[in-house]
Design an enzyme around this catalytic site. Sequence first.
Site, PDB file in Angstrom:
ATOM      1  N   HIS A  68       0.836  -1.204   0.079  1.00 22.03           N
ATOM      2  CA  HIS A  68      -0.005   0.032  -0.066  1.00 22.03           C
ATOM      3  C   HIS A  68       0.744   1.316  -0.072  1.00 22.03           C
ATOM      4  O   HIS A  68       1.106   1.890   1.020  1.00 22.03           O
ATOM      5  CB  HIS A  68      -0.728  -0.123   1.135  1.00 22.03           C
TER       6      HIS A  68
ATOM      7  N   HIS B  89       0.119  -8.636   0.982  1.00 17.98           N
ATOM      8  CA  HIS B  89      -1.108  -8.975   1.759  1.00 17.98           C
ATOM      9  C   HIS B  89      -1.635 -10.515   1.796  1.00 17.98           C
ATOM     10  O   HIS B  89      -2.658 -10.737   2.536  1.00 17.98           O
ATOM     11  CB  HIS B  89      -2.399  -8.069   1.480  1.00 17.98           C
TER      12      HIS B  89
ATOM     13  N   CYS C 219       3.398 -11.624   3.056  1.00 16.87           N
ATOM     14  CA  CYS C 219       4.580 -11.438   4.438  1.00 16.87           C
ATOM     15  C   CYS C 219       4.268 -12.666   5.207  1.00 16.87           C
ATOM     16  O   CYS C 219       3.135 -13.362   5.353  1.00 16.87           O
ATOM     17  CB  CYS C 219       4.153 -10.170   5.068  1.00 16.87           C
TER      18      CYS C 219
ATOM     19  N   HIS D 184     -10.323  -5.559   3.278  1.00 11.47           N
ATOM     20  CA  HIS D 184      -8.909  -5.755   3.232  1.00 11.47           C
ATOM     21  C   HIS D 184      -8.389  -6.941   2.816  1.00 11.47           C
ATOM     22  O   HIS D 184      -8.850  -7.981   2.916  1.00 11.47           O
ATOM     23  CB  HIS D 184      -8.359  -5.468   4.634  1.00 11.47           C
TER      24      HIS D 184
ATOM     25  N   GLU E 278      -5.856  -8.689   2.907  1.00  7.87           N
ATOM     26  CA  GLU E 278      -5.209  -9.764   3.794  1.00  7.87           C
ATOM     27  C   GLU E 278      -6.436 -10.472   4.391  1.00  7.87           C
ATOM     28  O   GLU E 278      -6.459 -11.718   4.296  1.00  7.87           O
ATOM     29  CB  GLU E 278      -4.479  -9.033   4.977  1.00  7.87           C
TER      30      GLU E 278
HETATM   31  S1  SF4 Z   1       2.142  -8.110   8.611  1.00  3.55           S
HETATM   32 FE1  SF4 Z   1       4.174  -8.105   7.347  1.00  3.55          FE
HETATM   33  S2  SF4 Z   1       3.747  -6.686   5.749  1.00  3.55           S
HETATM   34 FE2  SF4 Z   1       2.109  -6.220   7.124  1.00  3.55          FE
HETATM   35  S3  SF4 Z   1       3.004  -4.591   8.695  1.00  3.55           S
HETATM   36 FE3  SF4 Z   1       3.808  -6.669   9.570  1.00  3.55          FE
HETATM   37  S4  SF4 Z   1       5.696  -6.957   8.660  1.00  3.55           S
HETATM   38 FE4  SF4 Z   1       4.559  -5.326   7.422  1.00  3.55          FE
END
Ligand code: SF4
Length: 218
Positions: A40, A72, A94, A122, A124
Site C-alpha cells: 500500500h 497481503h 508477508c 482488506h 489480507e
Molecule cells: S504483517 Fe508483514 S507486511 Fe504487514 S505490517 Fe507486519 S511485517 Fe509489514
Amino acid sequence: MQVFLPPEIGFCFGVKRALNLVIDELKREEKIYSLGDLIHNPQVIEDLKRKGVVFVSSLSQVKKGTVIIRSHGVDPSLIRKAREKGLKVIDATCPYVAKVQRIAKFLSQKSYRIVIVGLSTHPEIKGVMASVAGKKTYVVKDAQEIERIPFTGKMGVVVQTTESLDNFSNIVKNLVKRGKECRVFNTICKVIRRRQEETKLQEIDQVDLLSSLLTLQR
Ligand code: SF4
C-alpha cells in the site's frame, strides 16, 4: 506542535522483503506481473510500473511469465492455478500474513468456527477468508459486530496483522461469552505491536498516519 517519530519508521520487514523479491526478479525479467498492489504505497507502485511491473487484477490477464503475489497474500487457490497455468510464481506474502492463513486453516480443520478480527474489505482478510473457504467464518471489526455470531461450541479467533491490540482485546473479552470454548491466536505482527507500544509510551493527543507522499499532499 511536537512531532513524535516512532523508532521503527519506514518500510516494515514484510514490505522490504516483497520489494527485494521484485527487484531481484526484475534483474532476470524485463516484465513481471503483480496480482493486485504489491504494497500500500502509491509512489512505490508508480516506480515499480516504470521499472517493468504490470499490475493486474485477475490471473486471466497473465498469459505467461512471472507473477508476484502481493505482501497481503491472496486466495491460496490462485497460487495453485497460476502454477497449473505454467506461470512462475514469486510469493511475496508477508510471513506474518501467511501465518494467519495457516492458523485459520488449522482451526477450521479442527472444527472450530472461525472468527477473524479485522476489515472484511482488506486484501489480507480476503486471503484469510479464502484459505478457509466453505467453512463457517465471521469477520468482525468491533465489539458491536460480535452480536451476530451465534452461541457456539468451539470458536477459533485470529486477527488482522495490523489491528489495534486494544480493539482486539476488547472483542476477545466479549467473544468468550459467546462460546463454550474460545481459542485465541494473537496474530498482530511484531512490527505493529512494537509501534503501538511506542506510541502508547508517549503523551500523544492526536495521531496522524502518513503512509505516503500522496496522503501528505491531500
Ligand atoms: S504483517 Fe508483514 S507486511 Fe504487514 S505490517 Fe507486519 S511485517 Fe509489514
